[in-house]
Each structure stands twice: as structure tokens, then as C-alpha cells.
Design a protein around this motif. Sequence first.
Motif, PDB file in Angstrom:
ATOM      1  N   GLU A  32      37.438  32.929  31.014  1.00 32.69           N
ATOM      2  CA  GLU A  32      36.695  32.952  32.282  1.00 32.69           C
ATOM      3  C   GLU A  32      35.362  32.242  32.130  1.00 32.69           C
ATOM      4  OE1 GLU A  32      33.682  33.999  34.912  1.00 32.69           O
ATOM      5  OE2 GLU A  32      33.761  35.157  33.038  1.00 32.69           O
ATOM      6  N   ARG A  33      34.687  32.429  31.003  1.00 33.41           N
ATOM      7  CA  ARG A  33      33.398  31.772  30.789  1.00 33.41           C
ATOM      8  C   ARG A  33      33.544  30.268  30.595  1.00 33.41           C
ATOM      9  NH1 ARG A  33      28.760  35.232  27.949  1.00 33.41           N
ATOM     10  NH2 ARG A  33      29.041  37.169  29.095  1.00 33.41           N
ATOM     11  N   ARG A  34      34.722  29.832  30.232  1.00 35.98           N
ATOM     12  CA  ARG A  34      34.983  28.393  30.129  1.00 35.98           C
ATOM     13  C   ARG A  34      35.461  27.805  31.450  1.00 35.98           C
ATOM     14  NH1 ARG A  34      38.034  27.543  24.253  1.00 35.98           N
ATOM     15  NH2 ARG A  34      36.196  27.947  22.957  1.00 35.98           N
ATOM     16  N   GLY A  35      35.547  28.631  32.480  1.00 40.00           N
ATOM     17  CA  GLY A  35      35.864  28.131  33.805  1.00 40.00           C
ATOM     18  C   GLY A  35      37.296  28.292  34.248  1.00 40.00           C
ATOM     19  N   ARG A  36      38.159  28.899  33.424  1.00 39.49           N
ATOM     20  CA  ARG A  36      39.546  29.070  33.854  1.00 39.49           C
ATOM     21  C   ARG A  36      39.633  30.171  34.902  1.00 39.49           C
ATOM     22  NH1 ARG A  36      45.218  30.659  31.910  1.00 39.49           N
ATOM     23  NH2 ARG A  36      46.369  28.734  32.250  1.00 39.49           N
ATOM     24  N   LEU A  37      40.392  29.914  35.948  1.00 40.36           N
ATOM     25  CA  LEU A  37      40.518  30.884  37.015  1.00 40.36           C
ATOM     26  C   LEU A  37      41.164  32.166  36.495  1.00 40.36           C
ATOM     27  CD1 LEU A  37      41.695  28.706  40.045  1.00 40.36           C
ATOM     28  CD2 LEU A  37      39.379  29.426  39.440  1.00 40.36           C
ATOM     29  N   PRO A  38      40.625  33.344  36.862  1.00 40.38           N
ATOM     30  CA  PRO A  38      41.198  34.599  36.374  1.00 40.38           C
ATOM     31  C   PRO A  38      42.636  34.810  36.841  1.00 40.38           C
ATOM     32  CG  PRO A  38      39.551  35.002  38.082  1.00 40.38           C
ATOM     33  CD  PRO A  38      39.431  33.555  37.691  1.00 40.38           C
ATOM     34  N   GLN A  39      42.993  34.252  38.009  1.00 39.42           N
ATOM     35  CA  GLN A  39      44.387  34.380  38.474  1.00 39.42           C
ATOM     36  C   GLN A  39      45.339  33.674  37.516  1.00 39.42           C
ATOM     37  OE1 GLN A  39      41.747  32.949  40.113  1.00 39.42           O
ATOM     38  NE2 GLN A  39      42.214  32.849  42.301  1.00 39.42           N
ATOM     39  N   HIS A  40      44.968  32.479  37.063  1.00 37.09           N
ATOM     40  CA  HIS A  40      45.804  31.723  36.126  1.00 37.09           C
ATOM     41  C   HIS A  40      45.943  32.475  34.807  1.00 37.09           C
ATOM     42  CE1 HIS A  40      45.031  27.555  38.196  1.00 37.09           C
ATOM     43  NE2 HIS A  40      45.392  28.508  39.042  1.00 37.09           N
ATOM     44  N   THR A  41      44.812  32.983  34.316  1.00 33.56           N
ATOM     45  CA  THR A  41      44.831  33.697  33.035  1.00 33.56           C
ATOM     46  C   THR A  41      45.714  34.930  33.105  1.00 33.56           C
ATOM     47  OG1 THR A  41      42.626  32.905  32.429  1.00 33.56           O
ATOM     48  CG2 THR A  41      43.401  34.907  31.355  1.00 33.56           C
ATOM     49  N   TYR A  42      45.601  35.702  34.193  1.00 32.86           N
ATOM     50  CA  TYR A  42      46.355  36.953  34.268  1.00 32.86           C
ATOM     51  C   TYR A  42      47.845  36.704  34.448  1.00 32.86           C
ATOM     52  CZ  TYR A  42      46.640  42.000  34.731  1.00 32.86           C
ATOM     53  OH  TYR A  42      46.900  43.317  34.491  1.00 32.86           O
ATOM     54  N   LEU A  43      48.220  35.629  35.117  1.00 34.50           N
ATOM     55  CA  LEU A  43      49.639  35.308  35.247  1.00 34.50           C
ATOM     56  C   LEU A  43      50.241  34.992  33.882  1.00 34.50           C
ATOM     57  CD1 LEU A  43      49.573  33.150  38.515  1.00 34.50           C
ATOM     58  CD2 LEU A  43      50.723  35.357  38.221  1.00 34.50           C
ATOM     59  N   ASP A  44      49.536  34.211  33.072  1.00 33.22           N
ATOM     60  CA  ASP A  44      50.012  33.919  31.710  1.00 33.22           C
ATOM     61  C   ASP A  44      50.058  35.191  30.872  1.00 33.22           C
ATOM     62  OD1 ASP A  44      50.324  31.194  32.157  1.00 33.22           O
ATOM     63  OD2 ASP A  44      48.278  30.722  31.525  1.00 33.22           O
ATOM     64  N   TYR A  45      48.997  35.978  30.950  1.00 32.47           N
ATOM     65  CA  TYR A  45      48.920  37.236  30.207  1.00 32.47           C
ATOM     66  C   TYR A  45      50.099  38.146  30.543  1.00 32.47           C
ATOM     67  CZ  TYR A  45      47.453  42.169  30.157  1.00 32.47           C
ATOM     68  OH  TYR A  45      47.418  43.532  30.036  1.00 32.47           O
ATOM     69  N   SER A  46      50.473  38.221  31.815  1.00 34.60           N
ATOM     70  CA  SER A  46      51.551  39.117  32.244  1.00 34.60           C
ATOM     71  C   SER A  46      52.882  38.756  31.602  1.00 34.60           C
ATOM     72  CB  SER A  46      51.679  39.101  33.775  1.00 34.60           C
ATOM     73  OG  SER A  46      50.510  39.584  34.392  1.00 34.60           O
ATOM     74  N   LEU A  47      53.114  37.473  31.406  1.00 40.67           N
ATOM     75  CA  LEU A  47      54.389  37.023  30.840  1.00 40.67           C
ATOM     76  C   LEU A  47      54.568  37.523  29.408  1.00 40.67           C
ATOM     77  CD1 LEU A  47      54.392  33.331  32.158  1.00 40.67           C
ATOM     78  CD2 LEU A  47      55.756  35.244  33.028  1.00 40.67           C
ATOM     79  N   THR A  48      53.577  37.312  28.573  1.00 36.79           N
ATOM     80  CA  THR A  48      53.721  37.704  27.164  1.00 36.79           C
ATOM     81  C   THR A  48      53.513  39.203  26.968  1.00 36.79           C
ATOM     82  OG1 THR A  48      51.446  36.932  26.863  1.00 36.79           O
ATOM     83  CG2 THR A  48      53.203  35.476  26.121  1.00 36.79           C
ATOM     84  N   ASN A  49      52.797  39.847  27.888  1.00 33.69           N
ATOM     85  CA  ASN A  49      52.668  41.297  27.828  1.00 33.69           C
ATOM     86  C   ASN A  49      54.036  41.956  27.981  1.00 33.69           C
ATOM     87  OD1 ASN A  49      51.908  44.064  29.567  1.00 33.69           O
ATOM     88  ND2 ASN A  49      50.507  43.584  27.890  1.00 33.69           N
ATOM     89  N   LEU A  50      54.844  41.435  28.905  1.00 34.60           N
ATOM     90  CA  LEU A  50      56.211  41.941  29.068  1.00 34.60           C
ATOM     91  C   LEU A  50      57.073  41.550  27.874  1.00 34.60           C
ATOM     92  CD1 LEU A  50      58.447  43.260  30.768  1.00 34.60           C
ATOM     93  CD2 LEU A  50      58.799  41.034  31.869  1.00 34.60           C
ATOM     94  N   LEU A  51      56.889  40.347  27.355  1.00 28.81           N
ATOM     95  CA  LEU A  51      57.663  39.897  26.203  1.00 28.81           C
ATOM     96  C   LEU A  51      57.461  40.830  25.012  1.00 28.81           C
ATOM     97  CD1 LEU A  51      59.402  37.790  24.723  1.00 28.81           C
ATOM     98  CD2 LEU A  51      57.293  36.512  24.249  1.00 28.81           C
ATOM     99  N   PHE A 300      46.343  36.449  44.990  1.00 30.07           N
ATOM    100  CA  PHE A 300      44.959  36.027  44.761  1.00 30.07           C
ATOM    101  C   PHE A 300      44.826  34.517  44.587  1.00 30.07           C
ATOM    102  CE2 PHE A 300      43.909  40.429  42.818  1.00 30.07           C
ATOM    103  CZ  PHE A 300      43.684  40.937  44.089  1.00 30.07           C
ATOM    104  N   LEU A 301      45.918  33.841  44.228  1.00 31.72           N
ATOM    105  CA  LEU A 301      45.840  32.380  44.168  1.00 31.72           C
ATOM    106  C   LEU A 301      45.413  31.811  45.513  1.00 31.72           C
ATOM    107  CD1 LEU A 301      49.053  31.371  42.152  1.00 31.72           C
ATOM    108  CD2 LEU A 301      46.689  31.251  41.357  1.00 31.72           C
ATOM    109  N   TYR A 302      45.938  32.365  46.584  1.00 31.48           N
ATOM    110  CA  TYR A 302      45.695  31.844  47.924  1.00 31.48           C
ATOM    111  C   TYR A 302      44.590  32.606  48.658  1.00 31.48           C
ATOM    112  CZ  TYR A 302      50.064  29.445  46.959  1.00 31.48           C
ATOM    113  OH  TYR A 302      51.040  28.667  46.386  1.00 31.48           O
ATOM    114  N   ARG A 303      44.407  33.867  48.303  1.00 24.51           N
ATOM    115  CA  ARG A 303      43.350  34.681  48.909  1.00 24.51           C
ATOM    116  C   ARG A 303      42.533  35.343  47.793  1.00 24.51           C
ATOM    117  NH1 ARG A 303      44.195  35.235  54.339  1.00 24.51           N
ATOM    118  NH2 ARG A 303      46.273  34.694  55.118  1.00 24.51           N
ATOM    119  N   PRO A 304      41.679  34.559  47.127  1.00 22.50           N
ATOM    120  CA  PRO A 304      40.955  35.080  45.951  1.00 22.50           C
ATOM    121  C   PRO A 304      39.878  36.080  46.341  1.00 22.50           C
ATOM    122  CG  PRO A 304      40.198  32.888  46.507  1.00 22.50           C
ATOM    123  CD  PRO A 304      41.366  33.161  47.411  1.00 22.50           C
TER     124      PRO A 304
END
Length: 407
Positions: A32-51, A300-304
Motif C-alpha cells: 500500500e505504501r508503494r502505491g498498490r491499490l488495496p483492492q488488488h492486493t486483497y484479491l491476490d491475498y485471497s487466492l493463496t489464503n485459500l490455497l 470495491f474495484l468499482y466503488r472504492p
Amino acid sequence: MRVIEDKGGAIVVMLVSLFFIGTFPAIMTLLERRGRLPQHTYLDYSLTNLLAAVLIAVTLGQAGEAKPGMPNFFTQLTQDNWPSVLFAMAGGFFLGLGNLVSQYAWAFAGLSVTNVICSSMTVVIGTTMNYFLDGRINRAEILFPGVGCFLIAVFLGAAVHSSNAKDDAHKLSRSDLLRKLCCHFPATVLPDPEQPKNTKGSGEDINALAQTKPGSAEFIIQVEKRRSIKVIGSDKLIGLGLIFFAGTCFSLFAPAINLATNDQWHVLRGKGTPHLVVYTAFFYFSISAFVLGIGLNVWFLYRPMAGVPASTIGAYARDWNGRAWALLAGLLCGFGNGFQFMGGQAAGYAAADAVQALPLVSTIWAVIFFGEYRRSSRRTYLLLAAMLSMFVVAVAVLMASAGHRKT
């Protein structure tokens, strides 16, 4: 099926869990401090969390022969145990919602304070519930003084946040940097949601950040210019509100898993139906958290929220900057939660809440990598030291209260 049956093994997996769960917030905060959108980060996080949950279930949950009352993972998927499954999924819902809200609280209140207050609330509320659900297998005379240390840490954490916010405001008030910042972000320069966000930042921004001293007003401004959630000038009560909401969610997920695996309320219908094995419960738990995380973050991608720029599915798919770190965060959280539940099933979920001392780990990362509390006042340092001291005592006390569940 591999299960932990001794207190020593339970403590080992709880310590590993403590490190994993204390590290993944630092990774997400870094992105987040490097500018990545939190929505993008959490979507990636969710995938490997389930894995992680799937890997734990099909390996440890399926390895070896089934034991009496403890069927293997695939066998249990076909049994009539839906009341317990619903408890596990409720736990996943609470944890998923808490983690999602925390992602914004970390920006508004800082990594250390957010995790301190959330973890303390989890212990004060959740550990008390787990103690009674577990049939009081933990030693109350040891357990509850530890809970008291966490409660003290809640108030110290709020005091640290307030004191540090005043320190930052004082730094900014001594220069014209705040005026420059307000002029630096006209609405017309917000990123195009159809384009992937450049999370690496410009070379000029990176060099400027590297040349500033952590904790200085210039450093605060450079961080603010790059991050995706703008927080300077916001009401400090916003951060505390997010923290207490997330802490309430975190307080409920471990008791829900406890009910799912031990059926203290006798909700299973058929006589002789085995309780959910911890691996199966964790699988359903993670499915629920995954569905919640994916659904809300696509929205949140469309309504942040919190002033974060909007995005699209296409922009998310093309955003590879920091994706590997986000995927790693999901794995660490997934395995950390799984190990916590494995330790709780063996030694009592009240003792397993010792992993809520994760701010000890998070604070180390925050100070080393993010410059939190650099150049702060003596009062802030004293409050921070007292807060962390409470956690050192609390984690030792909660682990000392570990009992042994009769199977």
C-alpha cells in the motif's frame, strides 16, 4: 491423519503461527505504501489464503489412517455435519471481514497500533469465550492475568496512536510541506482506472524518499505521495473506529472454530456423527473468507472506499507490480491461521490466542522498514515500550496456561 497431541508440539506450531500472522500485515502495508491499490492486493491475498487451507486439508488432513471419531478429510466432506460447517464458515466470515477492514486501518493508524488494539480485543473477548467453551482446560489463575495484560495494552495502544498523531502534526506544522501536499494532488491527476497502477513509483519519488530521514516531515510527505490511501489530515477517530470494528470481528472467529470442531452446543444431528476435524473446519472457514474477500473487493474495484482510486477487473489482471508479495502474504496468513487452530485443538483455543501477540512481530517490521515512531516524542517512546512490554508478558502467560484436551 496427522494430529498434534502433546503440549510441546502445540506450542511450536503456535510460535510459527505467531511469526507468520505477524509478518503478512507488514507485506500488505508495504504494498500500500508503494502505491498498490488495496483492492488488488486483497484479491491476490485471497487466492493463496485459500490455497494454504486446501494444501493443509489434503496433506495433513488426509495423511495416514483415520482414527476413531476422526475421519480423514475427504471422508468428512460427505458426512452430515452441516451445523458445524456453518460455525466454521461464520468464523471465516468474521476473520475475512476483520482482515479486510484492517487493511485500511493499517494506513490510518499505523501497523503497530492497529494490531495491538485488534489483538488485545481478540484476547479479552475471544479468549474468555474460548476458556468456557473448552471446559476450562486452561489454568484460570494463569490465563486471566495474561488477558489482563492484553486489556492494558488496548489502552496503551490507543494512547500511542494519539501521541504519535500529535507528533506528526507538530512536525508538519513546522514547515510549509502540508500546504505543498494539498496542492500536489489535484483531482485531475488521479490514475486512469483502465490502466494498471504503477506501484514502483517514479525514479524521482524513490530517490526523494531515499534521501529523507525516516520520521521527518519530509519523509512523511514522500510516503504520502506514493501510497494509495491518503491519510494526512484525516480525523484520527477514523482509524480508531476501523480498529475497533476489526477487533470485534477478530474476537469471534476463534470461538466459532472452537464450536465447529468440538460441538459444545451439541448441534450435530446424527448420533455418532464425528466432530469436524480441525483441517476440515479450516477448509470451510477459508472458503467463507475467500468468497467474502473476492466479492467485496470486486465491488470495491468499482466503488472504492477511503478515497482510494477506482479500478477494474482488467486493470487488476494487468497489475503485476507487487503481486508476488501479495500472494506470499496470503500463504503466510493461511498457514498461520491453520497452525493456530491445530495448536488450539491440542492445547486449548484460549492458550492458542497467544498468537495474538503478533504485534511484537509487526512492530519490528514497522520500525525497521516503515520508519514508524522515528523522531517521535519521549512520551510516545515510553508508551510504545510499555505497550510492547505488556505483550511480552501476555504471550508468555497465555502459553503457560496451555492445557491438554481429552480426546
